[in-house]
Design a protein around this motif. Structure first.
Motif, mmCIF file in Angstrom:
data_model
loop_
_atom_site.group_PDB
_atom_site.id
_atom_site.type_symbol
_atom_site.label_atom_id
_atom_site.label_comp_id
_atom_site.label_asym_id
_atom_site.label_seq_id
_atom_site.Cartn_x
_atom_site.Cartn_y
_atom_site.Cartn_z
ATOM 1 N N VAL A 1 -26.942 -4.641 38.534
ATOM 2 C CA VAL A 1 -26.938 -6.510 38.948
ATOM 3 C C VAL A 1 -28.838 -6.078 37.325
ATOM 4 C CG1 VAL A 1 -28.248 -8.708 39.184
ATOM 5 C CG2 VAL A 1 -26.287 -7.238 40.407
ATOM 6 N N ILE B 1 -29.309 -13.295 34.047
ATOM 7 C CA ILE B 1 -28.614 -12.479 34.952
ATOM 8 C C ILE B 1 -26.791 -12.099 34.609
ATOM 9 C CG2 ILE B 1 -27.695 -11.726 37.419
ATOM 10 C CD1 ILE B 1 -29.378 -14.638 37.991
ATOM 11 N N VAL C 1 -23.918 -8.921 34.922
ATOM 12 C CA VAL C 1 -23.324 -8.387 36.574
ATOM 13 C C VAL C 1 -23.185 -7.726 36.018
ATOM 14 C CG1 VAL C 1 -21.941 -8.480 38.777
ATOM 15 C CG2 VAL C 1 -24.110 -9.968 38.244
ATOM 16 N N LEU D 1 -23.089 -7.605 46.421
ATOM 17 C CA LEU D 1 -23.145 -8.368 45.069
ATOM 18 C C LEU D 1 -25.218 -9.363 45.507
ATOM 19 C CD1 LEU D 1 -23.211 -9.538 42.225
ATOM 20 C CD2 LEU D 1 -21.565 -10.982 42.802
ATOM 21 N N LEU E 1 -28.771 -8.797 43.817
ATOM 22 C CA LEU E 1 -29.522 -9.825 43.524
ATOM 23 C C LEU E 1 -30.507 -9.867 44.156
ATOM 24 C CD1 LEU E 1 -26.644 -12.095 42.831
ATOM 25 C CD2 LEU E 1 -27.989 -11.870 41.011
#
Length: 513
Positions: free
Chosen positions: A22, A63, A65, A83, A87
């Motif tokens: 991330v 962001i 990912v 995840l 974050l």
């Protein structure tokens, strides 16, 4: 800021470590890469709702990912937890200096609680192989994953628990299970026992022979003769699972999501009995999201097909290759999956459309042609892979009314185990061969050649009973097992005679009696 967390993707029995990366910078966009399916992508909404519910905000910024390796397709909701943690760490909402020491899996509910996932056991095995310090799983999966030793396994109830643990705000103890003790305690506990079966001594003997040599078996008889009753008791006389067999079987059931909350290792051989309306995919495995089929769920156990002639003939034909190779390879456009499927194939059916051909108490109204057409639903190549074929007649009233129980499964199992030990010693130098049913032609000639009287009897039987050539090897395999049950080093004529009696359907005049 760039943060990495670790989880795993399961494809058959193969598990791949997934790195979730991330990157959070100034901006307003959300980018996702790494071939995630719809369930993976929808995780963003679940994570946002869960964070809001427990008092955090979804990070604001640009962001990105990525789930590496990016060329491997990821499926399912088990990536929610790693995840969410990535974050939060990237946004500075939590600090965890030891984050890369843990692998984690789990689906998030909107209130932040963790939901169970499939494949916790093979994921735990992968985590230990990759030398992670610990594995974080939903509480419902913790006993399943804790089977793996030399790995700290933590069962968490919610995202809040995971945050508190990783940030050091609260301590949790890893789950420890005495795997061997629980495994061996459950090995001899059966709900069904052969002591409940009155009469049918010939059929019980055939089942004992089948269990002792790992032979496939079919029972043919009129309705109510006890075919299903005896088949369901077959696991109670099979040799106990070894730890290695249990681990492999448990992994398959874990991937399929068949393990309960308090289950650890499967301690008894599986018994699978699918309905005759089953599809080809459900039987052998596969599907849009690949799953093990019934033949893999029966690995190291029994696959029982009741009313065999009612199954779709094309569905039955897919069993031919797995019965020989003891593994199934499923190839589709998007994946190729190989699963083990070493099982005992046991089947039962009626002998004719009306069900009473050969029944001494009822009159059969079917013609020989109808009987032949009915039995032709089982193809010759499939029947060729069934070593023992027996006919069963209803139990007379004098046997049903007996109050004295029959021989218990414990006694039969002891004889079966003794015969299997002989076979294990015999095939010690032959990898992949553990019982007589797995013998190749070369091993048959090496270990199952009968004496001269046995050869003469076999030749006479094949001529007089019109036995097919394919019956020859099967008879020798079964005769070798009967000799092992007798403790005989050599295959004698009486062993050949009994084995010939288990090839009823190979007789050319079977439907014309």
């Amino acid at each position: 800021m760039l943060v990495k967390t670790y989880c795993a993707a399961v494809n058959g029995l193969d598990v791949t470590t997934i790195t979730i990366e991330v990157s959070l910078t100034i901006g307003v966009m959300y980018h996702f890469t790494g071939l995630g399916d719809t369930a993976v992508r929808e995780g963003r909404e679940r994570i946002a709702a869960a964070l809001q519910h427990i008092g955090y905000k979804f990070p604001h910024g640009d962001i990105t990912v990525n789930m590496a390796p990016a060329d491997l397709r990821k499926e399912g909701s088990s990536f929610d937890l790693p995840l969410a943690i990535a974050l939060m760490a990237a946004s500075g909402s939590m600090e965890c200096p030891d984050l890369e020491s843990y692998m984690m899996v789990g689906e998030l509910s909107l209130d932040g609680t963790l939901q169970p996932v499939k494949g916790a056991l093979p994921i735990a095995i992968r985590a230990r192989k990759e030398q992670f310090k610990g594995l974080i799983v939903p509480e419902q999966n913790v006993r399943e994953a804790a089977v793996v030793n030399n790995l700290e396994v933590y069962g968490m109830r919610s995202l809040t628990d995971v945050i508190n643990f990783l940030s050091g705000r609260k301590s949790f103890e890893p789950t420890v299970i005495d795997t061997r003790r629980e495994f061996y305690e459950q090995q001899s506990k059966f709900d069904l026992d052969f002591a409940d079966v009155h009469g049918q001594e010939a059929a019980k003997r055939a089942l004992e022979v089948a269990a002792a040599g790992g032979h496939n078996l079919i029972m043919i008889g009129s309705p109510g003769s006890g075919k299903s009753m005896m088949a369901k008791r077959l696991p109670s006389i099979l040799p106990p699972l070894s730890l290695a067999e249990s681990l492999e079987t448990t992994q398959i059931h874990s991937i399929a999501g068949k393990l309960g909350r308090n289950d650890t290792l499967i301690s008894q051989r599986p018994f699978r009995a699918p309905h005759h309306t089953i599809s080809e995919v459900a039987l052998v495995g596969g599907g849009t999201n690949p799953q093990p089929g019934e033949i893999s769920l029966a690995h190291h156990g029994v696959l029982f097909l009741d009313e065999l002639t009612e199954f779709n003939k094309q569905t039955l034909e897919v069993l031919r290759q797995p019965l020989e190779d003891r593994q199934i390879t499923i190839s589709r456009a998007k994946y190729s999956l190989t699963l083990p499927c070493s099982f005992m194939f046991v089947a039962s059916c009626n002998p004719c459309p009306c069900g009473y051909y050969g029944d001494p108490t009822h009159t059969c109204v079917c013609t020989p042609g109808q009987i032949a057409r009915y039995m032709s639903r089982i193809s010759g190549p499939l029947m060729d892979r069934i070593d023992i074929q027996i006919e069963i007649t209803p139990v007379p009233f004098r046997d049903i009314s007996k109050t004295k129980p029959g021989e218990p499964s414990e006694n039969i199992r002891a004889r079966v185990i003794a015969a299997r030990q002989i076979q294990e010693a015999r095939f010690r130098e032959h990898p992949g061969v553990h019982c007589n049913a797995q013998m190749t032609e070369r091993l048959i000639h090496q270990y199952a050649e009968p004496d001269e009287a046995g050869i003469q009897m076999l030749r006479m039987a094949m001529d007089r009973l019109s036995l097919s050539a394919r019956a020859y090897s099967r008879i020798l395999k079964v005769a070798r097992t009967i000799a092992d049950l007798d403790g005989s080093e050599h295959v004698l004529s009486q062993h050949i005679a009994e084995a010939i009696g288990y090839r009823n359907l190979d007789r050319g005049d079977w439907a014309e009696r």
